[in-house]
Scaffold this motif. Structure first.
Motif, PDB file in Angstrom:
ATOM      1  N   THR A   1       0.674  -1.061  -0.344  1.00  0.00           N
ATOM      2  CA  THR A   1      -0.105  -0.625  -0.085  1.00  0.00           C
ATOM      3  C   THR A   1       0.605   1.178  -0.035  1.00  0.00           C
ATOM      4  OG1 THR A   1       0.221   0.334   1.788  1.00  0.00           O
ATOM      5  CG2 THR A   1      -1.684  -0.929   1.588  1.00  0.00           C
ATOM      6  N   ALA A   2       0.516   2.304  -0.100  1.00  0.00           N
ATOM      7  CA  ALA A   2       1.102   3.639  -0.509  1.00  0.00           C
ATOM      8  C   ALA A   2       1.714   4.077   1.095  1.00  0.00           C
ATOM      9  CB  ALA A   2       0.464   4.650  -1.153  1.00  0.00           C
ATOM     10  N   GLU A   3       0.440   3.849   1.990  1.00  0.00           N
ATOM     11  CA  GLU A   3       0.778   3.541   3.644  1.00  0.00           C
ATOM     12  C   GLU A   3       2.405   3.013   3.895  1.00  0.00           C
ATOM     13  OE1 GLU A   3      -3.125   5.229   2.290  1.00  0.00           O
ATOM     14  OE2 GLU A   3      -1.855   3.362   2.208  1.00  0.00           O
ATOM     15  N   LEU A   4       1.992   1.808   3.640  1.00  0.00           N
ATOM     16  CA  LEU A   4       3.469   0.873   4.066  1.00  0.00           C
ATOM     17  C   LEU A   4       4.745   1.709   3.254  1.00  0.00           C
ATOM     18  CD1 LEU A   4       1.617  -2.604   4.043  1.00  0.00           C
ATOM     19  CD2 LEU A   4       2.664  -1.426   5.897  1.00  0.00           C
ATOM     20  N   ARG A   5       4.587   1.560   1.775  1.00  0.00           N
ATOM     21  CA  ARG A   5       6.086   2.505   1.616  1.00  0.00           C
ATOM     22  C   ARG A   5       6.001   3.848   1.740  1.00  0.00           C
ATOM     23  NH1 ARG A   5       8.732   0.962  -3.242  1.00  0.00           N
ATOM     24  NH2 ARG A   5       7.240  -0.783  -3.332  1.00  0.00           N
ATOM     25  N   ASP A   6       5.447   4.386   2.201  1.00  0.00           N
ATOM     26  CA  ASP A   6       5.338   5.805   2.447  1.00  0.00           C
ATOM     27  C   ASP A   6       5.948   6.058   4.043  1.00  0.00           C
ATOM     28  OD1 ASP A   6       5.549   9.040   2.208  1.00  0.00           O
ATOM     29  OD2 ASP A   6       3.892   8.666   4.193  1.00  0.00           O
ATOM     30  N   THR A   7       5.616   5.145   4.697  1.00  0.00           N
ATOM     31  CA  THR A   7       5.770   5.077   6.214  1.00  0.00           C
ATOM     32  C   THR A   7       7.691   4.491   6.422  1.00  0.00           C
ATOM     33  OG1 THR A   7       4.833   3.111   6.494  1.00  0.00           O
ATOM     34  CG2 THR A   7       3.644   5.571   7.172  1.00  0.00           C
TER      35      THR A   7
END
Length: 306
Positions: free
Chosen positions: A116-122
């Motif tokens: 997910t974009a959230e997993l990648r960004d964090t």
């Protein structure tokens, strides 16, 4: 059947015990990559994350399975609480660290699920660095909400707060982590293009090209950990960063460099004055806002240039 063969065959109780242990192992291994990713985001160190996940495994083994309704929720809670405790003690050590303390970079393939974009960004290096501003509970709330989408009531239970306080912590953390950063992150392709321009300009000693690439508020952070010579304070502002890089470019060759996929983004692996270095950047308004140079060899153990 001989007495020795009979003794070697487990009875029903032993079979059930063996199956139970097998189920415990299978369940835990299913969640291990996710748990490592969680602990790494909370701690900024894969070494510490592995220690926390190993401790969680020991607690998992010692827990009555009948008391666990949701294995994933149980393990996320255990790992989060262990990581919060670890982070509280680590902060004292990091404050006494020689020079700026930067997170330990890891190859993207070893950073856990990034679907997910959230997993990648964090898991991005810039986000990990910004999360150092947060208190341990704030960091846990931010990661659990942003990366793993946990509801506030579960987060509140994990960090030992009220739901209202968990919401407030998430808001404060979000503001501090995203302060000064673009709402929309550049694509990996755009990130790589700007990084290549930076690498080419540095290799050619072209300060004019570097000037055009830098944000006016660019900052350079270098982590040598007292083991490798590096700037002991962050270098802030375009003029000072250019002067710093100009001095390095006048003395050292930057031509031996390659791209690696680190923390979900391209990074530069290079060797300067006989010392390996990993260089990562963060981009704001299409220009380089932050430069992170990790030189401490202890923090480069998980980077594999191939």
């Amino acid at each position: 059947m001989s007495r020795h063969i009979r003794a070697a065959v487990p009875g029903p109780g032993r079979l059930r015990s063996s199956a139970r242990r097998h189920d415990f192992v299978v369940d835990f291994e299913e969640y291990r990559p996710m748990l490592l990713g969680l602990a790494y985001r909370l701690l900024g160190s894969m070494w510490d994350a592995e220690d926390v996940v190993q401790e969680a495994w020991l607690r998992w083994q010692g827990t009555d399975r009948s008391e666990i309704r949701e294995p994933r929720a149980f393990l996320v809670t255990v790992v989060s609480r262990l990581a919060i405790d670890q982070l509280r003690s680590a902060r004292v050590t990091r404050e006494a660290y020689t020079g700026p303390w930067l997170p330990e970079p890891v190859m993207t393939s070893e950073a856990g699920p990034l679907d997910t974009a959230e997993l990648r960004d964090t898991v991005s290096y810039a986000t990990l660095h910004m999360m150092e501003r947060l208190s341990p509970p704030e960091r846990a709330v931010f990661v659990l909400r942003e990366a793993f989408g946990l509801p506030y009531d579960e987060i509140a239970d994990i960090v030992g707060s009220s739901v209202a306080n968990a919401r407030q912590m998430h808001h404060r953390a979000s503001v501090r982590v995203t302060e000064g950063r673009d709402r929309f992150r550049p694509s990996s392709e755009d990130h790589a293009k700007l990084l290549m321009k930076f690498m080419d300009a540095a290799a050619g000693g072209d300060l004019g090209a570097l000037t055009d690439l830098f944000h006016d508020d660019v900052e350079a952070w270098n982590d040598g950990g007292g083991k490798v010579r590096a700037a002991l304070r962050p270098i802030i502002g375009k003029r000072k960063v250019l002067a710093f890089l100009g001095g390095l470019l006048a003395r050292y060759d930057f031509s031996d460099a390659r791209l690696l996929d680190v923390n979900g983004r391209p990074a530069i692996w290079t060797r300067v004055a006989g010392t390996h270095q990993l260089v990562m950047i963060d981009i704001v308004d299409g220009r380089i806002k932050d430069i992170y140079g990790v030189l401490n060899p202890d923090k480069l153990a998980r980077v594999h240039p191939g």
